[in-house]
Write an enzyme that holds these catalytic residues in place. Sequence first.
Site, PDB file in Angstrom:
ATOM      1  N   ALA A 125       0.817  -1.227   0.000  1.00 11.66           N
ATOM      2  CA  ALA A 125       0.000   0.000   0.000  1.00 11.66           C
ATOM      3  C   ALA A 125       0.843   1.268   0.000  1.00 11.66           C
ATOM      4  CB  ALA A 125      -0.943  -0.008   1.200  1.00 11.66           C
ATOM      5  N   TYR A 128       5.536 -14.256 -13.987  1.00 11.07           N
ATOM      6  CA  TYR A 128       4.490 -13.308 -13.566  1.00 11.07           C
ATOM      7  C   TYR A 128       3.111 -13.803 -14.000  1.00 11.07           C
ATOM      8  CZ  TYR A 128       2.234  -8.686 -13.094  1.00 11.07           C
ATOM      9  OH  TYR A 128       1.414  -7.637 -12.749  1.00 11.07           O
TER      10      TYR A 128
HETATM   11  P1  NAI Z   1       4.315  -1.075  -7.711  1.00 15.45           P
HETATM   12  O1  NAI Z   1       5.606  -1.744  -8.010  1.00 15.45           O
HETATM   13  O2  NAI Z   1       4.175   0.392  -7.872  1.00 15.45           O
HETATM   14  O3  NAI Z   1       3.835  -1.450  -6.234  1.00 15.45           O
HETATM   15  C1  NAI Z   1       3.959  -2.760  -5.735  1.00 15.45           C
HETATM   16  C2  NAI Z   1       3.861  -2.700  -4.248  1.00 15.45           C
HETATM   17  O4  NAI Z   1       4.083  -4.022  -3.716  1.00 15.45           O
HETATM   18  C3  NAI Z   1       4.923  -1.804  -3.624  1.00 15.45           C
HETATM   19  O5  NAI Z   1       4.328  -1.047  -2.588  1.00 15.45           O
HETATM   20  C4  NAI Z   1       5.922  -2.792  -3.049  1.00 15.45           C
HETATM   21  O6  NAI Z   1       6.626  -2.301  -1.935  1.00 15.45           O
HETATM   22  C5  NAI Z   1       5.020  -3.943  -2.666  1.00 15.45           C
HETATM   23  N1  NAI Z   1       5.762  -5.192  -2.533  1.00 15.45           N
HETATM   24  C6  NAI Z   1       6.550  -5.779  -3.456  1.00 15.45           C
HETATM   25  N2  NAI Z   1       7.100  -6.895  -2.940  1.00 15.45           N
HETATM   26  C7  NAI Z   1       6.648  -7.000  -1.665  1.00 15.45           C
HETATM   27  C8  NAI Z   1       6.858  -7.934  -0.618  1.00 15.45           C
HETATM   28  N3  NAI Z   1       7.658  -8.993  -0.773  1.00 15.45           N
HETATM   29  N4  NAI Z   1       6.231  -7.737   0.563  1.00 15.45           N
HETATM   30  C9  NAI Z   1       5.427  -6.661   0.746  1.00 15.45           C
HETATM   31  N5  NAI Z   1       5.181  -5.738  -0.214  1.00 15.45           N
HETATM   32  C10 NAI Z   1       5.792  -5.916  -1.402  1.00 15.45           C
HETATM   33  O7  NAI Z   1       3.242  -1.855  -8.570  1.00 15.45           O
HETATM   34  P2  NAI Z   1       1.745  -1.505  -9.004  1.00 15.45           P
HETATM   35  O8  NAI Z   1       1.778  -1.227 -10.447  1.00 15.45           O
HETATM   36  O9  NAI Z   1       1.101  -0.570  -8.075  1.00 15.45           O
HETATM   37  O10 NAI Z   1       1.109  -2.970  -8.848  1.00 15.45           O
HETATM   38  C11 NAI Z   1       0.287  -3.376  -7.783  1.00 15.45           C
HETATM   39  C12 NAI Z   1      -0.287  -4.738  -8.121  1.00 15.45           C
HETATM   40  O11 NAI Z   1      -1.027  -4.637  -9.331  1.00 15.45           O
HETATM   41  C13 NAI Z   1       0.778  -5.807  -8.348  1.00 15.45           C
HETATM   42  O12 NAI Z   1       0.322  -7.035  -7.845  1.00 15.45           O
HETATM   43  C14 NAI Z   1       0.872  -5.863  -9.852  1.00 15.45           C
HETATM   44  O13 NAI Z   1       1.319  -7.117 -10.297  1.00 15.45           O
HETATM   45  C15 NAI Z   1      -0.557  -5.608 -10.239  1.00 15.45           C
HETATM   46  N6  NAI Z   1      -0.738  -5.130 -11.603  1.00 15.45           N
HETATM   47  C16 NAI Z   1      -0.158  -3.965 -12.026  1.00 15.45           C
HETATM   48  C17 NAI Z   1      -0.346  -3.570 -13.328  1.00 15.45           C
HETATM   49  C18 NAI Z   1       0.241  -2.313 -13.860  1.00 15.45           C
HETATM   50  O14 NAI Z   1       0.108  -2.083 -15.077  1.00 15.45           O
HETATM   51  N7  NAI Z   1       0.858  -1.461 -13.075  1.00 15.45           N
HETATM   52  C19 NAI Z   1      -1.128  -4.374 -14.272  1.00 15.45           C
HETATM   53  C20 NAI Z   1      -1.676  -5.562 -13.722  1.00 15.45           C
HETATM   54  C21 NAI Z   1      -1.486  -5.915 -12.432  1.00 15.45           C
END
Ligand code: NAI
Length: 246
Positions: free
Chosen positions: A12, A154
């Site tokens: 978050a 992924y």
């Molecule tokens: P982001 O990289 O900006 O945020 C990901 C968040 O997950 C970060 O706050 C990070 O600290 C946290 N995180 C990562 N590994 C972690 C761990 N081991 N333990 C706790 N927290 C962890 O990514 P975004 O774009 O906000 O993505 C959020 C979700 O949406 C992800 O699951 C991503 O796969 C999914 N998603 C994103 C898309 C996009 O186009 N940005 C498209 C489809 C899905």
Amino acid sequence: MLKGKTALITGASRGIGRAVALRLAQEGMNIAVVYAGNTAAAEETARAVRETGAQANLYACDVADDAAVCALCKRVAEEMGPVYALVNNAGITRDKLAAQMKEEDFDAVLDVNLKGAFHFIRHTYTGFLRQRGGRIVNISSVVGLMGNAGQANYAASKAGLIGLTKSIARELAPRGVTVNAVAPGFIDTDMTRALPDGAREALQAQIPLKRLGAPEDVAAVVAFLCSDGAAYLTGTVIPVDGGMAM
Ligand code: NAI
């Protein structure tokens, strides 16, 4: 009514997770902000949540670590009461063509994206059974539906989340807990900003609505799934992708 209930959101501190935290806070929910390591970003999310008048507590935790998730879920229950809405959003990518993908790249992505969600479901399960209500929303991806070259790990993790969603939906349905997945398309966050320019443009050309999604586009659908109005939806996968996967 969501007001006064607790939402736990993983990842978050930024991107989609941050937008979901703010949106649910606007609905009056208190937010457990679960983040990996970026304390400054998590504190910023908490500040923005508190500005809405809602409570925000910070919990640093690697979602891949089952024992840490177990301890965290106990702390959240003690400090914030039972979790009514669990949003499994934390996710990572380690993109490579399969021939170059190391086993550790595959495992790391599965451990965070798929097992991370399982850990949180496992350790909030009894709380949901006791409440006889609640919402679980797993953030999958269109890539889990369509596949994507260079993202075997992924895509497998995101497709796995869909099977997890439907299984837990069946397990918890008798207790009135709904479990759904959201499958975002190409959303403008740090994750997609890391893509090379050519790749971003090629992806954008495939989107019928001709724009990248905003984190708020995803957050609005998550908020709907958490609302009373979504009481009769369970085991569904809702694409939020500008028409990409149709
Ligand atoms: P982001 O990289 O900006 O945020 C990901 C968040 O997950 C970060 O706050 C990070 O600290 C946290 N995180 C990562 N590994 C972690 C761990 N081991 N333990 C706790 N927290 C962890 O990514 P975004 O774009 O906000 O993505 C959020 C979700 O949406 C992800 O699951 C991503 O796969 C999914 N998603 C994103 C898309 C996009 O186009 N940005 C498209 C489809 C899905």
